[in-house]
Scaffold this motif. Structure first.
Motif, short mmCIF file in Angstrom:
data_model
loop_
_atom_site.label_atom_id
_atom_site.label_comp_id
_atom_site.label_asym_id
_atom_site.label_seq_id
_atom_site.Cartn_x
_atom_site.Cartn_y
_atom_site.Cartn_z
N ARG A 137 0.98 6.53 -8.88
CA ARG A 137 1.73 6.49 -7.64
C ARG A 137 3.23 6.68 -7.89
O ARG A 137 3.92 7.35 -7.13
N GLU A 158 0.83 -1.19 0.00
CA GLU A 158 0.00 0.00 0.00
C GLU A 158 0.88 1.25 0.00
O GLU A 158 1.94 1.29 0.62
N LEU A 168 -4.10 -3.82 -8.32
CA LEU A 168 -4.07 -2.42 -8.72
C LEU A 168 -4.08 -2.31 -10.24
O LEU A 168 -3.48 -3.13 -10.94
N ASN A 204 1.91 -2.25 4.58
CA ASN A 204 0.95 -3.36 4.47
C ASN A 204 0.92 -3.89 3.04
O ASN A 204 0.88 -3.11 2.08
N GLU A 205 0.95 -5.21 2.90
CA GLU A 205 0.90 -5.83 1.58
C GLU A 205 -0.46 -5.61 0.93
O GLU A 205 -1.49 -5.56 1.60
N ILE A 206 -0.44 -5.43 -0.39
CA ILE A 206 -1.69 -5.24 -1.14
C ILE A 206 -2.38 -6.60 -1.31
O ILE A 206 -1.76 -7.57 -1.76
#
Length: 830
Positions: A119, A85, A111, A105-107
């Motif tokens: 991003r 994230e 996406l 935190n892992e996605i």
């Protein structure tokens, strides 16, 4: 000339005066910390951005990072890593270092490509090199960085018109061999094989001979690159003496978060284009690696233009300790290309796809190796030692009379040039941040040792059709162009730069480079005289052994003023120098003659500019430059001469290009780049949308201000279009990304005589201007899980144009550029 002499006098006074300008700096602090996986506690390599600073930073494989010299104030910290994230946090900087522990935190969801791109752009915007990167100083220097992951372009064919679209003022020869060679110039510098830039890969030299023959026959594939760094004339102090500066290809580093990742890119395109790129990367304990194999083949759009190439690369890292890393890089390239030859103006306008050369071939066998040691004595002092070497061969074979319209006589021998390049060296750099009392200071010192022993053989090639590069002087003893030379070269250099912080907003960076150059030639050539009927009447073998010893000192100084964190004004003045190459001295070319008294070139470059960023809406750079070029090497049109049997110089009746020191030239102009994020300006809430526009404009004037050659004084300098404009849109929705680009270059001359274009020319094609041209390119990509589909159309409107009049290979004559073409690439990453 007086102006140049005054500059050399005042450079000592100015630069030495700057060394005393060390004033106290106000309080600045470091932001440091660790970025880790919130679930596993493992360190993460991530990209870090601190708006409004226009710089990016990266954490190492353990997650540690440092952002140095941050002024007191309030900031927003942004951290990006593809599998995690996006992290944003407001921080307040006071008068002491800030230590941070940042869990990511892992996605757990997918996406879109647009979101990932947006991003990344929050981090990069218009990427510029930081004041200090590794063991290099870039403060106050005109520099540009091409970030490959941000581009939606034709990577399969290394299309330079698209890849370098946001680098100001570049002039590009467009070849039709899927990007096997890069031909980039700018500011009046000859683009041929990028020979006016110091060309490097991961910081070490990759050209044939840095001083004796600085031509680049090898260009790494764009799919393997993370970025391309371009530093203009000021790069002469740290990287060499070239007027153009530095082009450094930065290949992707080993992936530290996985043991194995495989990327495969398979492509097809117009004119039989087939590309295959496969890379693997990963880390196991202290060992990490990145390696690729790239294959290309095609036929181009003209007959007699087939090519194929194979390129292998391996980068192996081993962590010897917490502060010491060992790195080994190996590169191999082989390619063979048939060359369709050049055209006259009349031939080009009748049919640009025509070729009357079926026996011309070109082959490159390139082997590079580099061994690097990176050591941190402390968080303030770093050492880099780079050992590198090249063992390579370049063979050129063909019928290359300057009467381009003449049909090749199939039974006659072809001209053969065999170049063997064996060279190596060592470059060491030590960078240290320290204090004098309570004052901050940064210095860089380094040295370079470089040795080469290259050879060039020219003579009769076979009279067949195939790519047979064996010498055939025994079969054709009266062939006129015969020589055999060895060129031992030695170069020793010492260099240093120092950042002096006058105030927190103002810094000055003086620099110096001392060079010792010893260039030698050892060998023989034949002089064969013919009677009026073409029969040989005299055959003489002559030796030509020369030694050129010289040493010189180059100075430069850069200034950087940052009234705010998002705005910088910069200036730089740096001396340049370029050695005469051995091809200028001893290679015989039927299309031009070389002045036997040809000498080295000297001059200096001035850059003044402003660059910055307005919120997340706009990034920009506007700059002025002046390049003063004394003893510039160039070409003029004149009657060909030769020495007859009685030792008298006579005219042959042909008009050719004459190469020598033309005189003193000045190039000056404005270069600007504006990058506007339309989505952030007008549609900030539409997350699926990407919409950006850029305008890259350069307006350059030039003049030969001093010349002893009749008809040159006051002329424009060759290879300079008055207007050089590239503009386009980068767009996207969801997983679809695209780019639409427009390119325009106005007319440019190709010789110092300013010969205009003559469309009735049916003889040579080597003289005359290059007409203005405009090109439109479209590229698209779509991603789905592990796959990405890329496609596009280059030269969308099917313009007929050319960018080069070659005097040697791959001509002589006009080299037509490609018509409309398409490509499709499928990428898979697991």
């Amino acid at each position: 000339m007086k102006r140049l002499q005054r500059f050399y006098l005042w450079r000592w006074i100015w630069v030495m005066g700057m060394l005393w300008c060390v004033l106290p700096s106000l309080a600045q602090v470091n932001i440091q910390g660790t970025i880790r996986n919130a679930s596993t506690e493992q360190g993460i390599s991530a990209e870090i951005y601190l708006p409004p600073l226009s710089q990016t930073f990266t954490s190492d494989s353990t997650g540690k990072f440092v952002i140095p010299k941050v002024k007191a104030g309030n900031y927003e910290l942004i951290i990006f890593s593809p599998a995690f994230e996006l992290f944003k946090k407001k921080i307040s900087i006071k008068n002491q270092d800030l230590n941070l522990d940042i869990p990511l935190n892992e996605i757990t969801y997918e996406l879109t490509e647009v979101v990932i791109s947006q991003r990344r752009e929050e981090l990069f915007a218009l990427r510029r090199l930081k004041e200090i990167e590794g063991t290099a100083i870039y403060a106050g220097k005109k520099n540009e960085v091409v970030v490959l992951d941000q581009l939606t372009v034709n990577l399969a064919a290394n299309n330079p018109r698209q890849i370098y679209s946001q680098v100001t003022g570049l002039n590009i020869y467009e070849s039709n061999d899927a990007g096997l060679q890069l031909n980039v110039g700018g500011r009046g510098l000859d683009p041929n094989r990028t020979s006016n830039f110091n060309t490097r890969q991961n910081g070490y030299d990759i050209s044939a001979d840095v001083l004796g023959y600085p031509e680049s026959y090898y260009t790494p594939p764009a799919a393997a690159l993370s970025e391309i760094q371009i530093i203009r004339g000021a790069a002469s102090l740290q990287y060499g003496t070239q007027f153009g500066g530095l082009i450094n290809f930065v290949i992707k580093q080993p992936l530290k978060t996985r043991k194995l990742e495989w990327t495969s890119r398979q492509g097809v395109g117009s004119f039989g284009l087939l590309t295959s790129f496969n890379s693997v990367t990963g880390s196991v304990g202290k060992f990490s690696y990145y390696t690729y194999f790239n294959y290309k083949q095609g036929n181009s759009f003209r007959p007699n233009s087939e090519f194929r190439s194979s390129n292998f690369y391996a980068d192996l890292h081993y962590q010897l300790g917490k502060k010491t890393e060992l790195e080994l890089e190996l590169t191999y390239l082989y390619y063979l290309a048939q060359q369709a030859g050049g055209l006259t103006d009349a031939q080009f306008y009748e049919d640009p796809t025509f070729s009357n050369r079926e026996r011309n071939w070109f082959a490159v066998d390139w082997r590079l190796a580099a061994l690097k040691i990176n050591h941190e004595f402390s968080d303030k002092t770093q050492l880099n030692v780079n050992l590198f070497g090249l063992d390579a061969t370049r063979n050129a074979l063909g019928f290359r009379t300057n009467r381009v319209s003449q049909t090749d006589v199939l039974s006659s021998p072809r001209d053969l040039i065999i170049g063997d390049f064996l060279n190596g060296g060592m470059e060491a750099r030590l960078l240290s941040k320290y204090k004098i009392g309570n004052k901050d200071a940064v210095f860089l010192i380094g040295n370079k040792l470089y040795f080469s022993r290259n050879s060039a053989i020219q003579g009769a090639g076979t009279n067949g059709l195939d790519a047979d590069f064996s010498i055939s002087n025994g079969d054709f003893p009266t062939y006129p162009n015969q020589s055999d030379f060895t060129f031992p070269n030695t170069n020793v250099a010492l260099f240093g730069e120092h950042i002096l912080y006058l105030t927190p907003k103002l810094s000055i960076t003086p620099g110096i480079r001392w060079e010792y150059i010893r260039t030698e030639s050892e060998g023989t050539f034949k002089r064969i005289d013919f009677d009026l009927a073409g029969n040989p009447i005299r055959d003489t073998t002559l030796s030509d052994d020369r030694i050129f010893d010289r040493s010189l000192v180059l100075f430069g100084v850069g200034v950087s003023y940052k009234p705010s964190a998002s705005l910088e004004l910069f200036g730089n003045i740096s001396e340049n120098y370029r050695s005469v190459t051995f091809s200028d001295i001893r290679i015989v070319n039927p299309s031009f003659q070389v002045d036997p008294n040809i000498t080295d070139e000297r001059g200096f470059t001035i850059d003044l500019g402003i660059r910055g960023r307005y919120k997340t809406f706009l990034s920009y750079e506007l700059g002025f430059f002046n390049l003063n070029y004394d003893g510039r090497l160039g070409e003029v049109l004149r009657a060909e001469t030769r020495i007859n049997a009685d030792g008298v110089e006579i005219e042959t009746g042909r008009v050719i290009r004459f190469r020598g020191n033309i005189g003193r030239a000045q190039m000056y102009g404005l270069e600007s780049l504006i990058d506007w994020n339309i989505r952030n300006t007008l549609f900030p809430q539409v997350e699926k949308l990407k919409l950006k526009a850029f305008v890259n404009m350069a307006f350059i004037g030039s003049e030969y201000v001093e010349s002893e050659i009749p008809g040159v004084n006051g002329n424009q300098v060759e290879f300079i279009p008055l207007a050089n404009i590239k503009t386009g849109l980068n767009f996207g929705w969801g997983n679809l990304l695209g780019s639409l680009q427009y390119t325009y270059l106005s007319e440019q001359f190709t010789d110092a005589s300013n010969a205009p274009q003559d469309i009735t020319d049916n003889q040579s094609g080597i003289r005359g201007a290059i007409p203005a041209y405009q090109i439109v390119d479209l590229s698209l990509s779509y991603a789905y899980k592990l796959f990405r589909l890329e496609t596009g159309i280059n030269n969308l409107l099917d313009a007929s144009y050319f960018t080069r009049r070659a005097t040697g290979y791959p001509g002589p004559g006009i080299i037509p550029s490609a018509p409309r073409s398409w490509y499709v690439v499928l990428q898979m990453r697991i």
